[in-house]
Design a protein around this motif. Structure first.
Motif, PDB file in Angstrom:
ATOM      1  N   LEU A  44      -8.414 -30.710  64.163  1.00 57.93           N
ATOM      2  CA  LEU A  44      -8.949 -29.383  64.478  1.00 57.93           C
ATOM      3  C   LEU A  44     -10.254 -29.204  63.700  1.00 57.93           C
ATOM      4  O   LEU A  44     -10.246 -28.929  62.506  1.00 57.93           O
ATOM      5  N   GLU A  46     -14.001 -27.601  62.652  1.00 55.14           N
ATOM      6  CA  GLU A  46     -14.545 -26.266  62.427  1.00 55.14           C
ATOM      7  C   GLU A  46     -15.159 -25.695  63.710  1.00 55.14           C
ATOM      8  O   GLU A  46     -14.982 -24.518  64.023  1.00 55.14           O
ATOM      9  N   ARG A  48     -14.392 -26.603  66.782  1.00 54.51           N
ATOM     10  CA  ARG A  48     -13.427 -26.686  67.885  1.00 54.51           C
ATOM     11  C   ARG A  48     -13.996 -27.474  69.065  1.00 54.51           C
ATOM     12  O   ARG A  48     -13.783 -27.119  70.214  1.00 54.51           O
ATOM     13  N   SER A  52      -8.099 -27.495  70.066  1.00 53.07           N
ATOM     14  CA  SER A  52      -8.200 -26.056  69.832  1.00 53.07           C
ATOM     15  C   SER A  52      -7.003 -25.568  69.023  1.00 53.07           C
ATOM     16  O   SER A  52      -6.000 -26.278  68.862  1.00 53.07           O
ATOM     17  N   ASP A  53      -7.100 -24.338  68.558  1.00 55.64           N
ATOM     18  CA  ASP A  53      -5.977 -23.728  67.847  1.00 55.64           C
ATOM     19  C   ASP A  53      -4.739 -23.667  68.750  1.00 55.64           C
ATOM     20  O   ASP A  53      -3.615 -23.897  68.284  1.00 55.64           O
ATOM     21  N   ILE A  56      -2.892 -26.958  68.728  1.00 52.52           N
ATOM     22  CA  ILE A  56      -2.053 -27.143  67.536  1.00 52.52           C
ATOM     23  C   ILE A  56      -0.774 -26.324  67.656  1.00 52.52           C
ATOM     24  O   ILE A  56       0.327 -26.805  67.336  1.00 52.52           O
ATOM     25  N   ASP A  57      -0.903 -25.093  68.152  1.00 53.22           N
ATOM     26  CA  ASP A  57       0.293 -24.270  68.368  1.00 53.22           C
ATOM     27  C   ASP A  57       1.269 -24.983  69.305  1.00 53.22           C
ATOM     28  O   ASP A  57       2.482 -25.041  69.038  1.00 53.22           O
ATOM     29  N   GLU A  76     -10.099 -21.937  55.745  1.00 53.48           N
ATOM     30  CA  GLU A  76      -9.548 -21.649  57.069  1.00 53.48           C
ATOM     31  C   GLU A  76      -8.520 -22.702  57.464  1.00 53.48           C
ATOM     32  O   GLU A  76      -7.417 -22.375  57.923  1.00 53.48           O
ATOM     33  N   MET A  77      -8.876 -23.973  57.307  1.00 54.67           N
ATOM     34  CA  MET A  77      -7.967 -25.046  57.713  1.00 54.67           C
ATOM     35  C   MET A  77      -6.723 -25.088  56.829  1.00 54.67           C
ATOM     36  O   MET A  77      -5.618 -25.373  57.299  1.00 54.67           O
ATOM     37  N   ILE A  80      -4.356 -22.511  58.176  1.00 45.71           N
ATOM     38  CA  ILE A  80      -3.721 -22.950  59.429  1.00 45.71           C
ATOM     39  C   ILE A  80      -2.621 -23.965  59.126  1.00 45.71           C
ATOM     40  O   ILE A  80      -1.517 -23.895  59.683  1.00 45.71           O
ATOM     41  N   HIS A  84       1.534 -23.610  59.815  1.00 44.80           N
ATOM     42  CA  HIS A  84       2.287 -24.507  60.684  1.00 44.80           C
ATOM     43  C   HIS A  84       3.167 -25.504  59.924  1.00 44.80           C
ATOM     44  O   HIS A  84       4.186 -25.945  60.441  1.00 44.80           O
TER      45      HIS A  84
END
Length: 244
Positions: A44, A46, A48, A52-53, A56-57, A76-77, A80, A84
Motif C-alpha cells: 500500500l 502513499e 495508492r 488501495s485501502d 487491504i480491507d 499513516e501506514m 493502518i 488490521h
C-alpha cells in the motif's frame, strides 16, 4: 521447504489503468492460493498507485493465506497496519517519483527511528520484516532493533543478469549469499525478492538460509501468456528444483 509469496500489486496496476473493478486483486490472491502460493504480498503505497485501502480491507477479510503487508515507515501506514494486524509487515523505502523500489532501507542510518516505529507493530503481533540490501551494517542494525525478518533486495542482481554483466552479477550473488549467512547467524529469518524471473530465481533459491521468496511483477506479466496459475506453478517448480 522454500516458501513463495506472490505479490499482487500489478493486478491492481492493470485495474487502475482504466478505473474499472477488474482485474480484481482478491481473485488473483485466490488463484495464487490454489496454485500453491504460501502467502500474498501487497504494498500500500502513499500515492495508492496500485493497491488501495479497499484492497487491504478485502484481503484481510477474505484471505486464507498469510498477508505480507508492505509499507513505508510513516505514521499513516503504521496506523493502518495496527488496525488490521496482518501476519507480517515489511517496511520498505519509498519515494513518490520512483518507478519501483530502488534499494533497501537505511536501517543503520535510522536505527533509533525504526526501532521506535516497529515496536508497536511487534507488540501487536505482526511479524516485522525489513527490506534491506546485503550490507553487513544494515543486517546487524536490523537484528539490533528487533526485526524478526530481513528481506534481501535482489534487484541489482537481476538487473546485472538482464544486462549481461555476468562478472558483476556473480559478485552481487556472492554478496547476497554472505548477507544471508550473516543474517541467519544473527537469528534473523531471511527472505529475498525484487525482480526475480524464471531465469534468475534458481541461484537465489539455492541459498540455503533463505526461507521465502516474494515475487510479483514477473508472475503477473507471465500470466498474460500462461495464466496466473501456470506461472506460479512453474515458479514453484523452479524454486524446488534449485533447492533440491
Amino acid at each position: 521447504m522454500l516458501r513463495l509469496g506472490v505479490n499482487i500489486d500489478h493486478v491492481a496496476t492493470i485495474r487502475n489503468a482504466r478505473g474499472t473493478p477488474w482485474p480484481d486483486p482478491m481473485r488473483a490472491a485466490r488463484i495464487a492460493e490454489k496454485a500453491g502460493a504460501d502467502g500474498i504480498t501487497a504494498h500500500l503505497r502513499e500515492d495508492r498507485r496500485h493497491i488501495s485501502d479497499a484492497d487491504i480491507d478485502a484481503l484481510m477479510a477474505g484471505l486464507d493465506l498469510p498477508l505480507n503487508f508492505e509499507m513505508a515507515a510513516t505514521p499513516e501506514m503504521q496506523q493502518i497496519a495496527l488496525r488490521h494486524r496482518p501476519h507480517a509487515v515489511c517496511i520498505v523505502p519509498e519515494k513518490r517519483e520512483e518507478r519501483t523500489t530502488e534499494g533497501g532501507l537505511d536501517v543503520a542510518g535510522n536505527e533509533a527511528m525504526l526501532a521506535e516505529f516497529i515496536a508497536p507493530l511487534r507488540d501487536a503481533g505482526c511479524r516485522v520484516s525489513l527490506f534491506i540490501g546485503h550490507e553487513p551494517d544494515q543486517i546487524r542494525a536490523s537484528a539490533r532493533i528487533g526485526a524478526a525478518v530481513v528481506e534481501l533486495h535482489t534487484g541489482a542482481y537481476c538487473d546485472l543478469d538482464t544486462e549481461g554483466r555476468h562478472a558483476e552479477r556473480d559478485a552481487e550473488l556472492e554478496a547476497l549469499r554472505k548477507g544471508a549467512e550473516l543474517a541467519d547467524s544473527l537469528g534473523l529469518e531471511v527472505h529475498a525478492g525484487h525482480g526475480l524471473t524464471y531465469d534468475t530465481v534458481a541461484p537465489i533459491a539455492a541459498i540455503p538460509q533463505i526461507k521465502e521468496l516474494n515475487i510479483g511483477h514477473f508472475l503477473i506479466a507471465e500470466s498474460v501468456f500462461t495464466g496466473l496459475d501456470g506461472a506460479i506453478r512453474e515458479m514453484h517448480r523452479r524454486m524446488a528444483a534449485a533447492r533440491a
